[in-house]
Design a protein around this motif. Structure first.
Motif, PDB file in Angstrom:
ATOM      1  N   PRO A 537      74.071  -6.986  86.267  1.00  8.52           N
ATOM      2  CA  PRO A 537      74.679  -6.250  85.152  1.00  8.52           C
ATOM      3  C   PRO A 537      74.959  -7.192  83.980  1.00  8.52           C
ATOM      4  N   GLU A 538      74.789  -6.675  82.785  1.00 11.75           N
ATOM      5  CA  GLU A 538      75.016  -7.471  81.584  1.00 11.75           C
ATOM      6  C   GLU A 538      76.505  -7.619  81.320  1.00 11.75           C
ATOM      7  N   GLU A 539      76.929  -8.836  80.968  1.00 11.15           N
ATOM      8  CA  GLU A 539      78.322  -9.100  80.633  1.00 11.15           C
ATOM      9  C   GLU A 539      78.494  -9.060  79.121  1.00 11.15           C
ATOM     10  N   PRO A 540      79.656  -8.690  78.641  1.00  7.73           N
ATOM     11  CA  PRO A 540      79.913  -8.762  77.198  1.00  7.73           C
ATOM     12  C   PRO A 540      79.788 -10.201  76.704  1.00  7.73           C
ATOM     13  N   ILE A 541      79.357 -10.365  75.477  1.00 10.01           N
ATOM     14  CA  ILE A 541      79.245 -11.706  74.893  1.00 10.01           C
ATOM     15  C   ILE A 541      80.243 -11.833  73.745  1.00 10.01           C
ATOM     16  N   ILE A 542      80.711 -13.063  73.533  1.00  8.97           N
ATOM     17  CA  ILE A 542      81.650 -13.348  72.450  1.00  8.97           C
ATOM     18  C   ILE A 542      80.870 -13.788  71.223  1.00  8.97           C
ATOM     19  N   VAL A 543      81.177 -13.206  70.090  1.00  8.33           N
ATOM     20  CA  VAL A 543      80.580 -13.644  68.825  1.00  8.33           C
ATOM     21  C   VAL A 543      81.333 -14.901  68.386  1.00  8.33           C
ATOM     22  N   PRO A 544      80.685 -16.068  68.364  1.00  5.23           N
ATOM     23  CA  PRO A 544      81.414 -17.325  68.128  1.00  5.23           C
ATOM     24  C   PRO A 544      82.059 -17.408  66.750  1.00  5.23           C
ATOM     25  N   ASP A 545      81.379 -16.867  65.728  1.00  2.96           N
ATOM     26  CA  ASP A 545      81.929 -16.940  64.367  1.00  2.96           C
ATOM     27  C   ASP A 545      81.508 -15.710  63.583  1.00  2.96           C
ATOM     28  N   PRO A 546      82.304 -14.650  63.621  1.00  2.43           N
ATOM     29  CA  PRO A 546      81.916 -13.416  62.915  1.00  2.43           C
ATOM     30  C   PRO A 546      81.693 -13.616  61.424  1.00  2.43           C
ATOM     31  N   GLU A 547      82.366 -14.581  60.822  1.00  2.00           N
ATOM     32  CA  GLU A 547      82.200 -14.798  59.381  1.00  2.00           C
ATOM     33  C   GLU A 547      80.809 -15.341  59.060  1.00  2.00           C
ATOM     34  N   GLN A 548      80.216 -16.074  59.991  1.00  2.00           N
ATOM     35  CA  GLN A 548      78.874 -16.625  59.816  1.00  2.00           C
ATOM     36  C   GLN A 548      77.893 -15.944  60.773  1.00  2.00           C
ATOM     37  N   ALA A 549      78.053 -14.653  60.963  1.00  2.00           N
ATOM     38  CA  ALA A 549      77.238 -13.917  61.935  1.00  2.00           C
ATOM     39  C   ALA A 549      75.784 -13.822  61.466  1.00  2.00           C
TER      40      ALA A 549
END
Length: 618
Positions: A537-549
C-alpha cells in the motif's frame, strides 16, 4: 565554566627591557603534562612544540635563543611544589611550568606585530594578547632603543652566568653590580634585580622610567569536544581587546600601568631582598592583590570569566568596564530525530511583539548593577515587567514604541540579566529540559523547597516529562497563581523548555493517483521477479518545501485545497508555504496577521493532510 582559560599575564616592555610583571592565578592547573621548554629555536612554523602559525617571528640568534631556553642565569633552584608552603625568595615563580624570563621574551613581539592580535602556542598552551605600543613615535622611547638595551642586558647576563660557573660565591655581588651599573648608565629604576625598587610617582610623559609597550596575555588550553578557535576569538574580541584599550587609555592619561607595574615589582623585590628568610609565595600574591588595584582588576576578570559570569571592573577608579563572553547554546531536541544546532549565538535574539521578558534576578538586584545614569525607560521596564505580559502589552503600559522596548530588552539579554520567552500561560506546553546542568541540581532542590515548601522539585519535573498543556499539570484552578510562579522559576533556571507546534503537509496516495500518467504502479513499482505478491500500500508523502514546490507538487496542493469551500481554500493556499516544519504556529500567526482561530480552522479542516509535531524553543 570557561575551562579553556588557564591564567592571565601582564608583560611590560620599557627601556629596562621586558618583564613579566604579574601573573594570575599563582598556580594555574593544566589538564595534561607538558615538556618544560621547546627543543628547537623559535621563528619556525613548528619547532619542538612551539607553534607560530605565521603570527610571530622572533629575531634571536642561536646563542640568544639558547640563553632564553635555559633561563640564564640558571642557578640550581628547586622547583616549587605548588603547595604554597615556605619557599626561598625567587623559588616557585614559574607559570604553567615556564620560566618568567622565557615568557617575557616570547610574549614581547617586534614593533611590526604590535597593536594587533597576538597568538602563540607553546606545546599545549595558547597565549593570546594584543601587544600595545605607547609613545612609539617619541625619540628614545621606541622599541629600537629598548632592543639595544635588551641585547646589552642579555650579553651582561651571559657574562654573569659564565662568571658564576667559575666562582659561585661571586654571583650575588655580580648581580648587584650589574643592576646598579644599568641604573647608573641609563638613569632607570630597578625592576626586579638588585634589591627593592622605590616607587616614584612620575607622570605619564616624564620621569626616569619610560613604559614603551605592555601586553596583557590570556593563557588558554583546548578542552575536549569544544571549538577552541571560537573560544579564542570570543575571548579576544569581547574581553582582551576591551581591557587592553582601557589600560592604554589610563596609561596615556595618568601613567596607570607604569605606576602599578612599579608597585607590583617593588613588592616582588621586597620579597626577594629577604634572602635570609623563608617566605610564602601565597603571601606575596596576597600582598600584591591588597596593594595593587590593577592586580585586583585582573584577578576579578579571571574569576568572572572562568565561572561564566559578567565582570564589572573600574580601572584607576575612573574607567568602568563591563565584560563577558557572549553565551552560546546547543539546541538539543528531546526527540531523537531532531537535529542539534551547536554554538548558536543567542546574544542577539529575534524579538517579536508576542514575546515576553523574563528577568533572571530580582529587579532590585538588577537596578543596583546599573550605571549611575541609566535610561529612565530601562529602569521603569525593570520595575514593572512580568513574564505574563507581552511586549505588545508593555508598549501600551510604558507608552513607548516597540523598538524602544526591543532595544532595552536586548540590552538586558546581552548582559545576562534577562531572557526572551513566550508569554507564560497555562495553555502552553512545557517539558523538562534535556540540557539541565546536573551539578546545580542539589542547590536548586534546596532553593526550590525554600521558595515552594508545599511542592517538591523532583515531583514537579516528573510531571513535565510528558508533553501536555500546563493546565493539565495543575491540581485545580485554585493553584493557578502558585503554578505560574513555579513555571517562572523553572524557566529562569533552565529546568524546563517550552515546546511549540510545527506543521507539515502530507499528500495521501489517493490524491496522487488522480494526476494523469502517475498511478500507483508508477510511484511504487516493484522490481521483484515474483509477481504473485500483491503491491504494497502507498504511504502518504511529505512535501519538503511547499513554497518551492515542483509543478507536480503544486497540482497536488491545489487538489488538497479544493477539498474545502473557497474562502477556506484561499486561506489554506496562503498559509501552505509555512507547512514545512520550519516555523511554529505563533510565528505563522504573527507573519500573516491572522487570528489563532483562523489557523485553528485550517488545522481542523485539513487535518487529513497536515501533521503537527512538538519541538522545543530554538
Amino acid at each position: 565554566m570557561h575551562t579553556s582559560l588557564l591564567g592571565l599575564l601582564l608583560i611590560c616592555y620599557s627601556s629596562r627591557g621586558h618583564q613579566l610583571v604579574f601573573s594570575y592565578p599563582r598556580n594555574p592547573k593544566k589538564s595534561a603534562p607538558r615538556s618544560t621548554y621547546p627543543s628547537h629555536r623559535a621563528g619556525r612554523t613548528h619547532a619542538g612544540g612551539l607553534e607560530l602559525d605565521g603570527v610571530l617571528e622572533l629575531d634571536w640568534d642561536d646563542g640568544e635563543w639558547e640563553r632564553v631556553r635555559n633561563g640564564v642565569p640558571n642557578t640550581a633552584k628547586p622547583r616549587n611544589d605548588g603547595t604554597g608552603g615556605d619557599t626561598r625568595a625567587g623559588q616557585g615563580d614559574e607559570f604553567l611550568g615556564f620560566d618568567p624570563q622565557f615568557l617575557s621574551d616570547i610574549l614581547s613581539p617586534k614593533v611590526a606585530l604590535c597593536d594587533r592580535r597576538f597568538q602563540l602556542t607553546v606545546d599545549d598552551v595558547t597565549f593570546v594578547g594584543h601587544p600595545t605600543l605607547l609613545n612609539a613615535d617619541r625619540p628614545g622611547t621606541g622599541h629600537r632603543f629598548a632592543r639595544v638595551i635588551q641585547k646589552k642586558r642579555l650579553t651582561d647576563l651571559a657574562e654573569l652566568a659564565s662568571a658564576a660557573v667559575k666562582d659561585p660565591s661571586s654571583l650575588a655581588s655580580s648581580k648587584k653590580d650589574l643592576a646598579s651599573s644599568d641604573a647608573s648608565r641609563f638613569g632607570l629604576s630597578s625592576l626586579g634585580v638588585g634589591g627593592p625598587a622605590a616607587v616614584t610617582p612620575i607622570g605619564p610623559d616624564g620621569g626616569t622610567h619610560q613604559l614603551t609597550m605592555f601586553n596583557l596575555v590570556f593563557a588558554m588550553q583546548p578542552q575536549g569536544g569544544s571549538n577552541f578557535n571560537k573560544q579564542v576569538e570570543a575571548m579576544y574580541n569581547h574581553v582582551l581587546v576591551k581591557v587592553t584599550a582601557g589600560l592604554k587609555y589610563e596609561q596615556l592619561r595618568r601613567g596607570y600601568v607604569r605606576r602599578e607595574a612599579e608597585l607590583i615589582m617593588s613588592i616582588k623585590d621586597d620579597a626577594q631582598s629577604k634572602s635570609s628568610a623563608r617566605i610564602r609565595m601565597a603571601d606575596v600574591m596576597e600582598r600584591t592583590l591588597a596593594e595593587s588595584s590593577l592586580a585586583r582588576v585582573l584577578a576579578h576578570i579571571y574569576h568572572s570569566i572562568t565561572t561564566n559570569l559578567m565582570a564589572h571592573v573600574v580601572i584607576d577608579s575612573s574607567l568602568d568596564l563591563s565584560l563577558q563572553i557572549p553565551a552560546s547554546v546547543t539546541r538539543q531536541s528531546i526527540y531523537p530525530e531532531a537535529a542539534s544546532i551547536e554554538d548558536e549565538e543567542v546574544d542577539n535574539p529575534t524579538l517579536r511583539p508576542y514575546h515576553a521578558l523574563l528577568l533572571l534576578y530580582d529587579p532590585e538586584e538588577i537596578l543596583k548593577s546599573l550605571p549611575l545614569d541609566p535610561s529612565p525607560l530601562l529602569v521603569e521596564l525593570i520595575q514593572i515587567v512580568t513574564p505574563t505580559q507581552s511586549f505588545e502589552e508593555l508598549q501600551t503600559t510604558l507608552d513607548c514604541s516597540l523598538s524602544q522596548i526591543y532595544r532595552h530588552a536586548a540590552h538586558l539579554v546581552h548582559w545576562r540579566k534577562a531572557k526572551i520567552i513566550h508569554v507564560i500561560s497555562t495553555r502552553n506546553v512545557y517539558v523538562a529540559s534535556p540540557n539541565v546542568d546536573t551539578n546545580l541540581l542539589p542547590y536548586l532542590v534546596d532553593d526550590f523547597n525554600n521558595r515552594f515548601p508545599q511542592l517538591e522539585l523532583t515531583s514537579v519535573l516528573s510531571d513535565l516529562f510528558t508533553p501536555r498543556p500546563y493546565a493539565n499539570v495543575m491540581p485545580s484552578k485554585d493553584h493557578r497563581t502558585l503554578y505560574l510562579e513555579v513555571i517562572t522559576y523553572l524557566l529562569r533556571h533552565g529546568l524546563v523548555v517550552q515546546v511549540h507546534i510545527y506543521v507539515y503537509l502530507v499528500i495521501p496516495d489517493y490524491i496522487r493517483r488522480k494526476i494523469p500518467g502517475l498511478g500507483s504502479s508508477a510511484i511504487g513499482s516493484t522490481t521483484s521477479a515474483d509477481q504473485s505478491f500483491p503491491p504494497l500500500p502507498e504511504e502518504p508523502i511529505i512535501v519538503p518545501d511547499p513554497e518551492q514546490a515542483s509543478d507536480l507538487e503544486r497540482e497536488w496542493i491545489a487538489m488538497v485545497a479544493n477539498t474545502q469551500p473557497q474562502p477556506v481554500a484561499s486561506l489554506f493556499l496562503r498559509l501552505v508555504r509555512y507547512f514545512a516544519g520550519k516555523l511554529h504556529v505563533e510565528e505563522i500567526v504573527f507573519r500573516e496577521n491572522i487570528t489563532r482561530k483562523d489557523l485553528k480552522t485550517i488545522l481542523s479542516r485539513y487535518r487529513e493532510f497536515l501533521i503537527t509535531t512538538l519541538y522545543p524553543d530554538p
